[in-house]
Motif scaffolding. Structure first.
Motif, short mmCIF file in Angstrom:
data_model
loop_
_atom_site.label_atom_id
_atom_site.label_comp_id
_atom_site.label_asym_id
_atom_site.label_seq_id
_atom_site.Cartn_x
_atom_site.Cartn_y
_atom_site.Cartn_z
N ASN A 88 -29.56 -26.28 51.40
CA ASN A 88 -29.09 -26.28 52.78
C ASN A 88 -28.40 -24.95 53.02
OD1 ASN A 88 -29.78 -29.02 53.54
ND2 ASN A 88 -28.19 -29.65 52.11
N GLY A 89 -28.88 -24.17 53.97
CA GLY A 89 -28.29 -22.88 54.26
C GLY A 89 -27.09 -23.01 55.16
N ALA A 90 -26.15 -22.07 55.03
CA ALA A 90 -24.94 -22.08 55.86
C ALA A 90 -24.46 -20.67 56.10
CB ALA A 90 -23.85 -22.90 55.17
N LEU A 91 -23.65 -20.55 57.13
CA LEU A 91 -23.05 -19.27 57.48
C LEU A 91 -21.59 -19.53 57.80
CD1 LEU A 91 -23.97 -16.36 57.88
CD2 LEU A 91 -24.46 -16.91 60.25
N SER A 92 -20.70 -18.77 57.18
CA SER A 92 -19.27 -18.89 57.40
C SER A 92 -18.75 -17.54 57.89
CB SER A 92 -18.58 -19.29 56.10
OG SER A 92 -17.18 -19.34 56.28
N CYS A 93 -18.10 -17.55 59.07
CA CYS A 93 -17.60 -16.30 59.65
C CYS A 93 -16.11 -16.40 59.92
CB CYS A 93 -18.35 -15.97 60.93
SG CYS A 93 -20.09 -15.60 60.67
N THR A 94 -15.39 -15.33 59.57
CA THR A 94 -13.95 -15.25 59.75
C THR A 94 -13.61 -14.09 60.67
OG1 THR A 94 -13.63 -16.11 57.51
CG2 THR A 94 -11.74 -15.03 58.54
N GLY A 95 -12.67 -14.30 61.56
CA GLY A 95 -12.23 -13.24 62.47
C GLY A 95 -12.08 -13.77 63.87
N THR A 96 -11.86 -12.87 64.81
CA THR A 96 -11.71 -13.24 66.21
C THR A 96 -12.71 -12.45 67.04
OG1 THR A 96 -9.35 -13.61 65.87
CG2 THR A 96 -10.10 -13.40 68.14
N MET A 97 -13.61 -13.16 67.67
CA MET A 97 -14.61 -12.56 68.55
C MET A 97 -15.15 -13.66 69.45
SD MET A 97 -17.92 -10.36 67.45
CE MET A 97 -19.13 -9.80 68.61
N ASN A 98 -15.12 -13.46 70.75
CA ASN A 98 -15.57 -14.48 71.69
C ASN A 98 -17.09 -14.42 71.82
OD1 ASN A 98 -15.63 -16.54 73.49
ND2 ASN A 98 -14.89 -15.34 75.21
N VAL A 99 -17.77 -14.97 70.83
CA VAL A 99 -19.23 -15.05 70.84
C VAL A 99 -19.62 -16.42 70.26
CG1 VAL A 99 -19.51 -13.96 68.57
CG2 VAL A 99 -21.39 -13.90 70.19
N THR A 100 -20.61 -17.04 70.87
CA THR A 100 -21.10 -18.32 70.37
C THR A 100 -22.26 -18.03 69.43
OG1 THR A 100 -20.41 -19.39 72.41
CG2 THR A 100 -22.03 -20.56 71.06
N TRP A 101 -22.19 -18.58 68.21
CA TRP A 101 -23.18 -18.27 67.17
C TRP A 101 -23.49 -19.51 66.35
CZ3 TRP A 101 -21.65 -19.22 62.18
CH2 TRP A 101 -20.28 -19.37 61.97
N ARG A 102 -24.57 -19.41 65.59
CA ARG A 102 -24.95 -20.47 64.65
C ARG A 102 -25.79 -19.85 63.54
NH1 ARG A 102 -29.57 -23.76 68.09
NH2 ARG A 102 -30.87 -21.94 68.54
N ALA A 103 -25.94 -20.61 62.46
CA ALA A 103 -26.77 -20.16 61.34
C ALA A 103 -28.23 -20.42 61.66
CB ALA A 103 -26.38 -20.90 60.06
N LYS A 104 -29.07 -19.44 61.35
CA LYS A 104 -30.52 -19.58 61.47
C LYS A 104 -31.06 -19.40 60.05
CE LYS A 104 -34.60 -17.47 63.56
NZ LYS A 104 -35.06 -16.36 64.42
N VAL A 105 -31.60 -20.47 59.49
CA VAL A 105 -32.02 -20.47 58.09
C VAL A 105 -33.54 -20.52 58.02
CG1 VAL A 105 -31.94 -21.77 55.93
CG2 VAL A 105 -29.91 -21.61 57.37
N LYS A 106 -34.09 -19.56 57.28
CA LYS A 106 -35.54 -19.52 57.07
C LYS A 106 -35.83 -19.92 55.62
CE LYS A 106 -39.44 -16.42 57.03
NZ LYS A 106 -39.73 -15.02 56.82
N CYS A 107 -36.65 -20.96 55.47
CA CYS A 107 -37.02 -21.43 54.13
C CYS A 107 -38.21 -20.62 53.60
CB CYS A 107 -37.41 -22.90 54.18
SG CYS A 107 -36.05 -23.98 54.62
N TYR A 108 -38.37 -20.64 52.29
CA TYR A 108 -39.46 -19.93 51.65
C TYR A 108 -40.82 -20.39 52.20
CZ TYR A 108 -42.79 -18.51 48.08
OH TYR A 108 -43.88 -18.00 47.43
N ALA A 109 -40.94 -21.69 52.51
CA ALA A 109 -42.20 -22.24 53.00
C ALA A 109 -42.48 -21.86 54.46
CB ALA A 109 -42.20 -23.77 52.85
N GLY A 110 -41.55 -21.16 55.10
CA GLY A 110 -41.77 -20.69 56.46
C GLY A 110 -41.08 -21.49 57.55
#
Length: 109
Positions: A51-73
């Motif tokens: 299961n892929g994840a993204l963890s971000c620290t800091g202050t920035m007013n932007v909406t984001w999410r993790a986009k994970v690409k698996c080896y199988a495409g």
């Protein structure tokens, strides 16, 4: 008074367009790698179940999410996050990639 309002609206539109054009580009990273997105310090991870994840620290007013690409495409997305108030936010997918997580990208709204 009306010309002043129009002028201010034009300036506001120009500033919004400039901020959009100046937004940093997102590039794909491998799990375990760190990168900087604007004023956010981010790290991409993958757990034992791929299961892929993204963890971000800091202050920035932007909406984001993790986009994970698996080896199988296949591509999976985590839940939306926003660091407007600072701190650390994490977007975790339920990708369960068959072989392994190929790369992870920050996806913005």
């Amino acid at each position: 008074m009306k010309p002043t309002i129009r002028r201010l609206a034009g300036v506001g539109t120009a500033l919004a367009a400039t901020m959009l054009l100046m937004a940093p580009t997102a590039s794909a990273v491998k799990p375990g790698e760190r990168f900087r997105y604007g004023s956010l310090d981010c790290v991409a991870t993958a757990d034992a179940a791929w299961n892929g994840a993204l963890s971000c620290t800091g202050t920035m007013n932007v909406t984001w999410r993790a986009k994970v690409k698996c080896y199988a495409g296949f591509t999976y997305y985590g839940p939306w996050q926003n660091n407007a108030t600072g701190g650390t936010k994490e977007s975790v997918t339920t990708s369960k990639c068959a072989f392994y997580v190929d790369d992870i990208t920050i996806d913005t709204a």
